[in-house]
Design a protein around this motif. Structure first.
Motif, PDB file in Angstrom:
ATOM      1  N   TRP A  83       0.287   7.319   2.376  1.00  0.00           N
ATOM      2  CA  TRP A  83      -1.120   6.563   2.827  1.00  0.00           C
ATOM      3  C   TRP A  83      -1.325   6.507   4.513  1.00  0.00           C
ATOM      4  O   TRP A  83      -2.332   7.044   4.871  1.00  0.00           O
ATOM      5  N   SER A  84      -0.190   6.311   5.068  1.00  0.00           N
ATOM      6  CA  SER A  84      -0.230   5.895   6.371  1.00  0.00           C
ATOM      7  C   SER A  84      -0.633   7.486   7.156  1.00  0.00           C
ATOM      8  O   SER A  84      -1.480   7.534   8.102  1.00  0.00           O
ATOM      9  N   VAL A  85       0.258   8.664   6.690  1.00  0.00           N
ATOM     10  CA  VAL A  85       0.118   9.807   7.385  1.00  0.00           C
ATOM     11  C   VAL A  85      -1.258  10.397   7.179  1.00  0.00           C
ATOM     12  O   VAL A  85      -1.922  11.082   7.850  1.00  0.00           O
ATOM     13  N   ARG A  86      -1.935  10.270   5.706  1.00  0.00           N
ATOM     14  CA  ARG A  86      -3.261  10.684   5.456  1.00  0.00           C
ATOM     15  C   ARG A  86      -4.098  10.008   6.297  1.00  0.00           C
ATOM     16  O   ARG A  86      -5.064  10.371   7.000  1.00  0.00           O
ATOM     17  N   ALA A  87      -3.871   8.548   6.722  1.00  0.00           N
ATOM     18  CA  ALA A  87      -5.074   7.821   7.567  1.00  0.00           C
ATOM     19  C   ALA A  87      -4.775   8.270   8.990  1.00  0.00           C
ATOM     20  O   ALA A  87      -5.845   8.483   9.911  1.00  0.00           O
ATOM     21  N   SER A 134      -1.348  -5.034  17.987  1.00  0.00           N
ATOM     22  CA  SER A 134      -0.681  -5.177  16.825  1.00  0.00           C
ATOM     23  C   SER A 134      -1.610  -5.759  15.656  1.00  0.00           C
ATOM     24  O   SER A 134      -2.804  -5.785  15.906  1.00  0.00           O
ATOM     25  N   ALA A 135      -1.180  -5.421  14.562  1.00  0.00           N
ATOM     26  CA  ALA A 135      -2.074  -5.573  13.266  1.00  0.00           C
ATOM     27  C   ALA A 135      -1.238  -5.837  12.030  1.00  0.00           C
ATOM     28  O   ALA A 135      -0.009  -5.370  12.002  1.00  0.00           O
ATOM     29  N   THR A 136      -1.621  -6.539  11.204  1.00  0.00           N
ATOM     30  CA  THR A 136      -0.969  -6.546  10.000  1.00  0.00           C
ATOM     31  C   THR A 136      -1.725  -5.847   8.826  1.00  0.00           C
ATOM     32  O   THR A 136      -2.947  -5.547   9.103  1.00  0.00           O
ATOM     33  N   ALA A 137      -1.008  -5.289   8.129  1.00  0.00           N
ATOM     34  CA  ALA A 137      -1.717  -4.304   7.182  1.00  0.00           C
ATOM     35  C   ALA A 137      -0.739  -3.949   5.969  1.00  0.00           C
ATOM     36  O   ALA A 137       0.439  -4.099   5.843  1.00  0.00           O
ATOM     37  N   ASP A 138      -1.310  -4.224   4.740  1.00  0.00           N
ATOM     38  CA  ASP A 138      -0.587  -3.601   3.399  1.00  0.00           C
ATOM     39  C   ASP A 138      -0.494  -2.213   3.457  1.00  0.00           C
ATOM     40  O   ASP A 138      -1.603  -1.700   2.848  1.00  0.00           O
ATOM     41  N   LEU A 139       0.363  -1.422   3.714  1.00  0.00           N
ATOM     42  CA  LEU A 139       0.196   0.050   3.590  1.00  0.00           C
ATOM     43  C   LEU A 139       0.559   0.631   2.314  1.00  0.00           C
ATOM     44  O   LEU A 139       0.575   1.773   2.214  1.00  0.00           O
ATOM     45  N   GLU A 140       0.854  -0.132   1.490  1.00  0.00           N
ATOM     46  CA  GLU A 140       0.986   0.311   0.239  1.00  0.00           C
ATOM     47  C   GLU A 140      -0.193   0.460  -0.381  1.00  0.00           C
ATOM     48  O   GLU A 140      -0.465   0.988  -1.704  1.00  0.00           O
ATOM     49  N   THR A 141      -1.410   0.398   0.032  1.00  0.00           N
ATOM     50  CA  THR A 141      -2.756   0.758  -0.123  1.00  0.00           C
ATOM     51  C   THR A 141      -3.360   1.732   0.863  1.00  0.00           C
ATOM     52  O   THR A 141      -3.307   1.485   1.940  1.00  0.00           O
ATOM     53  N   TRP A 142      -4.315   2.299   0.371  1.00  0.00           N
ATOM     54  CA  TRP A 142      -5.052   3.152   1.288  1.00  0.00           C
ATOM     55  C   TRP A 142      -6.010   2.425   2.221  1.00  0.00           C
ATOM     56  O   TRP A 142      -6.082   2.856   3.653  1.00  0.00           O
ATOM     57  N   GLU A 143      -6.567   1.124   1.881  1.00  0.00           N
ATOM     58  CA  GLU A 143      -7.498   0.507   2.666  1.00  0.00           C
ATOM     59  C   GLU A 143      -6.449  -0.094   3.714  1.00  0.00           C
ATOM     60  O   GLU A 143      -7.078  -0.029   4.748  1.00  0.00           O
ATOM     61  N   GLY A 144      -5.350  -0.703   3.416  1.00  0.00           N
ATOM     62  CA  GLY A 144      -4.331  -1.124   4.688  1.00  0.00           C
ATOM     63  C   GLY A 144      -4.219  -0.001   5.739  1.00  0.00           C
ATOM     64  O   GLY A 144      -4.227  -0.086   6.812  1.00  0.00           O
ATOM     65  N   ALA A 145      -3.943   1.204   5.191  1.00  0.00           N
ATOM     66  CA  ALA A 145      -3.789   2.317   6.118  1.00  0.00           C
ATOM     67  C   ALA A 145      -4.829   2.554   6.845  1.00  0.00           C
ATOM     68  O   ALA A 145      -4.806   2.882   8.235  1.00  0.00           O
TER      69      ALA A 145
END
Length: 289
Positions: A151-155, A89-100
């Motif tokens: 962002w998620s798909v791009r990552a 598991s991980a926490t991430a802010d997927l509204e950002t590229w860095e999070g993804a």
């Protein structure tokens, strides 16, 4: 998707699936379907994402759960008692590229990569006619319901290409033709376009890209609220219009359940759907969006 967090509008709702229920198999299970398959799931601490993880865990998959809420780690701990596969598991802010980016890196560290990515994060923040949206609210809706998937798909895509193939399942919405949530509708229209266009581009690389488009879905109260909720009689009226339209547009005249949403997502994610790509499947009781 509209969830039962808004119980003051919906009235009496089933409590749905809580963390204490995860050891109990879903009512429909295909044993061993995901054995040896690593699945990354966003928005996995609650709602549809949690229901998807529940199904895949009980079908022997390895799961990596991502959410902005720290609650995701407690959910992952519970799943360790359920699946014969790996859990992370991980926490991430997927509204950002860095999070993804950080999500993908964490999944590689925990499970040495993934074979399937299921992108669930998104959802209406406000509910009102378009002329009442402030510019900052429009941008927030698009960040929440388009950029989280974009962002998620791009990552995720480079990992799947590098390993010779895989599957991406996005979660859209039939609200592309809904009332009182135009920025959300536009965002989910973007998810549909992303799914269709990327499917063409990724097919020669052995990557499938598909989506479901849920309608209104009953779910327990959210651990993390999407927005402030309706305030005052006018905002409640606007939200009730969404509820009424959602029910009326379903041939069954009801909301769906979490299991009814998870089942087609899990099918599209599985090897059983190996010849399906570019499709957006409405799961809304006959409402095609």
């Amino acid at each position: 998707m509209v969830e039962a967090a808004d119980k003051n509008i919906f009235g009496s709702m089933p409590t749905g699936q809580g963390i204490e229920d995860l050891a109990t198999p879903p009512s429909l299970v295909t044993p061993g379907r995901f054995k040896g398959v690593r699945v990354l799931i966003t928005g996995a601490a609650q709602g549809i994402g949690l229901a998807v993880a529940h199904r895949i865990a009980h079908e022997s998959g390895s799961i990596f759960l991502v959410d902005r809420s720290e609650h995701v780690h407690a959910v992952a701990d519970k799943f360790c008692e359920v699946t014969c596969g790996g859990v992370g598991s991980a926490t991430a802010d997927l509204e950002t590229w860095e999070g993804a980016e950080s999500m993908v890196a964490a999944c590689h560290e925990a499970l040495d990569g993934f074979d399937v990515a299921i992108n669930v994060v998104g959802g209406t923040i406000w509910a009102k006619p378009f002329e009442h949206y402030a510019p900052a609210e429009i941008e927030a809706e698009v960040r929440r319901s388009l950029f989280t998937t974009l962002w998620s798909v791009r990552a995720q895509l480079p990992s799947l290409v590098d390993q010779g193939g895989g599957t991406i399942v996005n979660v859209s919405s039939v609200a592309t033709r809904g009332v009182n949530r135009i920025p959300y509708a536009a965002s989910k229209g973007g998810v549909n376009a992303l799914t269709a266009a990327l499917a063409k581009e990724a097919a020669p690389k052995n990557v499938r890209v598909v989506a479901t488009a849920p309608g209104g879905t009953l779910a327990p109260e959210r651990q993390i609220k999407r927005g402030p909720g309706p305030e005052g009689e006018q905002e409640k009226k606007w939200y009730q219009e969404i509820v009424d339209q959602t029910i009326e547009s379903s041939e069954f005249k009801r909301y769906g359940t979490l299991e009814e949403q998870a089942a087609p997502i899990v099918f599209l994610a599985s090897r059983e759907a190996g010849y399906i790509t570019g499709s957006v499947l409405p799961v809304a009781g006959g409402d095609q969006g």
